[in-house]
Structures are given as C-alpha cells and as structure tokens.
Motif scaffolding. Structure first.
Motif, PDB file in Angstrom:
ATOM      1  N   ASN A 136       5.694  -1.285  -2.568  1.00 10.32           N
ATOM      2  CA  ASN A 136       6.006  -1.399  -3.994  1.00 10.32           C
ATOM      3  C   ASN A 136       4.808  -0.909  -4.806  1.00 10.32           C
ATOM      4  O   ASN A 136       4.342  -1.557  -5.745  1.00 10.32           O
ATOM      5  N   ASP A 172       3.356  -5.272  -3.828  1.00  8.15           N
ATOM      6  CA  ASP A 172       2.832  -5.362  -5.187  1.00  8.15           C
ATOM      7  C   ASP A 172       3.979  -5.520  -6.189  1.00  8.15           C
ATOM      8  O   ASP A 172       5.156  -5.525  -5.812  1.00  8.15           O
ATOM      9  N   GLY A 173       3.626  -5.622  -7.465  1.00  5.17           N
ATOM     10  CA  GLY A 173       4.632  -5.866  -8.489  1.00  5.17           C
ATOM     11  C   GLY A 173       4.938  -4.665  -9.351  1.00  5.17           C
ATOM     12  O   GLY A 173       5.468  -4.828 -10.451  1.00  5.17           O
ATOM     13  N   VAL A 178      11.456  -5.598  -5.869  1.00  2.00           N
ATOM     14  CA  VAL A 178      11.021  -6.938  -6.263  1.00  2.00           C
ATOM     15  C   VAL A 178      11.920  -8.042  -5.717  1.00  2.00           C
ATOM     16  O   VAL A 178      11.610  -9.224  -5.890  1.00  2.00           O
ATOM     17  N   ASN A 200       3.211 -11.737  -1.309  1.00  2.00           N
ATOM     18  CA  ASN A 200       3.886 -11.507  -2.583  1.00  2.00           C
ATOM     19  C   ASN A 200       2.815 -11.321  -3.653  1.00  2.00           C
ATOM     20  O   ASN A 200       2.186 -12.271  -4.112  1.00  2.00           O
ATOM     21  N   HIS A 202       2.905 -10.486  -6.930  1.00  4.38           N
ATOM     22  CA  HIS A 202       3.577 -10.329  -8.222  1.00  4.38           C
ATOM     23  C   HIS A 202       2.786 -10.954  -9.366  1.00  4.38           C
ATOM     24  O   HIS A 202       3.355 -11.296 -10.396  1.00  4.38           O
ATOM     25  N   VAL A 206       5.360 -11.976 -12.508  1.00  7.25           N
ATOM     26  CA  VAL A 206       6.585 -11.228 -12.212  1.00  7.25           C
ATOM     27  C   VAL A 206       7.448 -12.059 -11.267  1.00  7.25           C
ATOM     28  O   VAL A 206       7.027 -12.442 -10.188  1.00  7.25           O
ATOM     29  N   TYR A 209       7.502 -15.102  -8.213  1.00  2.00           N
ATOM     30  CA  TYR A 209       6.108 -15.102  -7.779  1.00  2.00           C
ATOM     31  C   TYR A 209       5.713 -16.417  -7.125  1.00  2.00           C
ATOM     32  O   TYR A 209       4.652 -16.520  -6.527  1.00  2.00           O
ATOM     33  N   TYR A 227       1.194 -15.907  -1.822  1.00  5.57           N
ATOM     34  CA  TYR A 227       1.636 -15.308  -3.076  1.00  5.57           C
ATOM     35  C   TYR A 227       0.570 -15.456  -4.146  1.00  5.57           C
ATOM     36  O   TYR A 227      -0.138 -16.450  -4.226  1.00  5.57           O
TER      37      TYR A 227
END
Length: 459
Positions: A136, A172-173, A178, A200, A202, A206, A209, A227
């Motif tokens: 991502n 990634d975010g 997602v 995670n 994010h 985002v 998360y 995360y």
C-alpha cells in the motif's frame, strides 16, 4: 472488569476488554527488528538491505552478562524490513491509471534497485533472520478505484510477497488497499501453512487502525499483529512524547495485547544528531514499558554509532520489561499538572543526516513529568519516571500510587545501570536530568528475586 488509575490526583477508570488478536500465532510478545526508512528513505536498494542483514547477525559487541560477543539477532532483533521504493514507479507496464500494478494486479518491481528479491530474502534466512516487505505504498501510490480492482491488487501483492518468500508485511495507509479484513482473508487463503506477520501502518487515524472489541473473531477485531497508534515520528523529543501520548487511550481500553500490539512508530535511537543521549534513553525506555514493538532504524554498519547506543538497545533488563505481559501493556499512572512547551520536528526525510539548520518545527504542550508502570509478574512492577522539563527535577515514586504494586516497604532496582538500590519505605526519589528518565523495578521485600537481601530500609 475495571481498574482505577491515578493521573495527578484524578482517578480514571480503565475498562479491561478481552480482545481477539490475529490467530496466526505470531507476535505473542512485541516484535523486535529493523526497518529501512529512517536511514535510507527512498534511496534503498538490495545491496544496502543485504549489508544491514549481515550486520544484524554479526557478533560485534559484548553481552553485559557473559562478556561474550553477541549480535542484535541474538538478543531478539531478528527481522529486517524493506520500507517502500521497491516498486517501478510510472511503469509503462502499469494498468491504466495505476503506477506500479499491471492489469492483473501484479506489482511491478524496480529491478535496477532490487534485481532479485528472492535472493535477498534467502540471504536473510541464511542468517537466521526474517524479512519484511512493504505494501500500500506511499511513493507513487496506487489508489485502486473499486472493490474488484482493489482485491485484484491485494491478491497480486500477497501472492508476490509469498512467491518472494517474505515473512512479514507492513501495510501503509497511502494507497487503496485499506481493507485489512480482506487482506487477512487473502493471506489465509493463499498461505494456509505459513503465517505472515502483518503491521497495520494506518497512522492512528486511517480506519481501521485499532482493534474493535465488538467483533467476536480475530479476523474482524484485530486482523493484524501490530498497529500504529500515531502519525510518523520525527527526530525531536517533542515528537517522541507526542507519539507516546497516542498510546494512553489504547492502554486505558486494554487494546494492546499479545498478537495485537499498539505501536507509536519506529525507534529514533541512533538516527538523529538532534537528540541527546538522555532523550534517546527516555525514548527507548518509554517504548519498552508500554509494550511497543521495538523497531530499530539506525545505521547498524556505523560501528561508532552502534557502539554508542549498544548499552541501551541491548539492555536485557529493559528488554525483559518490554517482552513481559501479565494482562497489562503498561502506561501512565501519574502526570504533573504543570505543562511545558516542546517543539516537534516535522521533517521525516533522511533523519540520520538531519541537522538543526533544516528542520520544520511545531509546538505542543506536554506535562513537566510523567510516571509510567507495568506489571511484570511475581510481584514485580516496572516504573519509568520521565522528566520533560529543561531543568533537573526530583521525581518520586510513591508506592501506594502504583496500582499494581503490593508493598509499602519495597526493593528497588535501577535497570539502566543493573544496580540494586536497596529497600525503601513508602517511596523512592531521584534527581533526573532534563529530558531523561529513571527506570526501576519495584517489588515486595518478601518476593523471590535477584535483588540483594539484608540491606537497610531507607526513608
């Protein structure tokens, strides 16, 4: 079940939630490892990564206990992760509207930078390391436009990760991948035998998360292994404390636990000339006591810098605090009412080479001091006393304020310096330098422990 917690004389309640972690059997303790972004940024390549792997496995410095040479991997830092820019940005082979995925969802590799990802992963495995990939992506991000296109790319990336042999995946975010529940399902479908460690990333904002305790299955409540609780960390003391603060709510709601750890970003230890050693020590101790994954990002090939920080990152007593879990991930139990202004470095580019002449700052208010604690089992409690003020402060651990502690006359051990301090009645005090922290283990006198006995009680 509820527990009380005291913040500067105000009692808060911690709602203890029984969460469901990703049931892949990984990250039962906070992961330890290394990632490439803070050192290399977008200038990463296969040769550089393989050089880092060699140094992670090389026995260069001495173990404090045995005086024998050991490696970073010997003490747990056995994962090396690639962080962005493996992709062929703006590839002519990319699907219409995409940058590095073809029409079948397959990622397109930059073979100039990474001529053989399989060989790189095999190199890690030959050194008894694991290797992490990145998805991502933020550089030339691919934002898939509908459910079909997104699933096609998630499947393409997951299959590539498995084909190359990677052991972990940082998501990634930035792009369109997602749906981490879908990622979890795809990984289980494509790799039923080999579990993949999933991060995670994010940024604490985002969605999704953080874990969702209302979901009754690991697939939906926490379909990852750790995360991000915050945005990206910067090379400043203010940024470190800002990211640390993002862990407090997650601690209060018991949302950081085995298989599903909250994580306020990579370690800046050894990465920035803008941090003092006291600030690096506070940073490492804070991440350790809140059960954060400890992800290094300094130049492990720089012998002088590695030697400087070795006593910190290789401190087994601190690592033991980080790796312990007895239903308590660690967090604040007391903060000051007085506030001070700190400045946060917002320039995350080439951190290892940053100087005070080219940084972007923002200000934030933080407590003058804060105290954190974590249960270690056997009656032991770790305590970190952080002085964020620009002057020396005398900080005091009052034993009755430490909710997990079951003594009023207690043994105290300094784990920064591997030194038993003795037995103290009701409290322990220490003068702490600006931006530094004291790190101790406190326990009842009657507990079985490695601490010395028959020492006088001190007031």
């Amino acid at each position: 079940m509820k527990q009380s917690m005291r913040f500067g004389g105000v009692v808060f309640l911690i709602l203890v939630v029984i969460g469901k972690a990703d049931d892949n059997g990984l990250a039962l303790t906070p992961p330890l490892g290394w990632r490439s972004w803070n050192l290399f940024g977008d200038h990463v390549n296969q040769t550089l990564l393989e050089g880092i792997m060699d140094s992670m496995a090389r026995r260069t410095f001495l173990d404090h206990d045995t005086n024998e040479p050991i490696s970073l991997c010997d003490i747990g830092y056995c994962d090396v992760g690639l962080d962005d820019n493996w992709q062929a940005c703006h590839s002519p082979e990319a699907a219409p509207g995409m940058h590095y995925h073809d029409t079948h969802g397959k990622p397109i590799i930059n073979y100039d930078r990474f001529p053989n990802l399989t060989a790189m992963v095999n190199h890690a495995h030959s050194l008894n390391l694991t290797a992490g990939w990145y998805g991502n992506n933020c550089i030339c991000r691919d934002t898939c436009r509908n459910e079909r296109e997104c699933e096609l790319q998630m499947r393409g990336d997951a299959q590539a990760l498995l084909d190359y042999g990677f052991d972990g995946w940082k998501l990634d975010g930035c792009g369109g991948e997602v749906d981490l529940v879908k990622v979890h399902q795809i990984l289980r479908e494509l790799s039923p035998q080999k579990p993949i460690l999933v991060e995670n990333c994010h940024w604490g904002s985002v969605v999704p998360y953080r874990p969702d305790p209302s979901q009754k299955t690991a697939e939906k409540s926490c379909p990852w292994n750790f995360y991000r609780s915050s945005g990206d960390i910067g090379p400043s003391y203010g940024s470190i404390l800002n990211n640390l603060q993002s862990m407090t709510e997650l601690y209060q709601k018991n949302l950081s636990y085995p298989g599903c750890w909250a994580y306020p970003d990579m370690l800046m230890v050894g990465c920035s000339h803008t941090l003092t050693f006291a600030e690096e020590r506070t940073h490492f101790g804070a991440w350790a006591i809140v059960s954060s994954p400890l992800i290094l990002s300094h130049d492990v090939n720089d012998h002088a810098e590695s030697k400087r920080i070795w006593p910190l990152i290789a401190n087994k007593e601190v690592l033991r605090v980080n790796q312990a879990y007895y239903g308590d991930s660690g967090g604040p139990y007391h903060i000051s009412h007085s506030m001070i202004t700190l400045y946060e470095n917002l320039d995350m580019t080439n951190m290892a080479k940053s100087s005070s002449d080219n940084i972007t700052l923002s200000s934030n208010q933080v407590p003058s001091y804060r105290y954190l604690s974590k249960t270690l089992g056997g009656g032991q409690v770790a305590v970190l006393l952080i002085n964020s003020a620009p002057v020396v402060q005398t900080l005091q651990a009052i034993f009755e304020d430490i909710q997990q502690l079951q003594c009023n006359v207690c043994h105290v051990r300094d784990i920064w310096n591997h030194k038993d301090l003795g037995v103290f009645s009701t409290s322990w005090s220490v003068a702490v330098d600006p931006h530094d922290a004291a790190f101790i283990i406190v326990q009842p006198v009657s507990s079985q422990s490695p601490l010395r006995s028959h020492v006088p009680i001190m007031d």
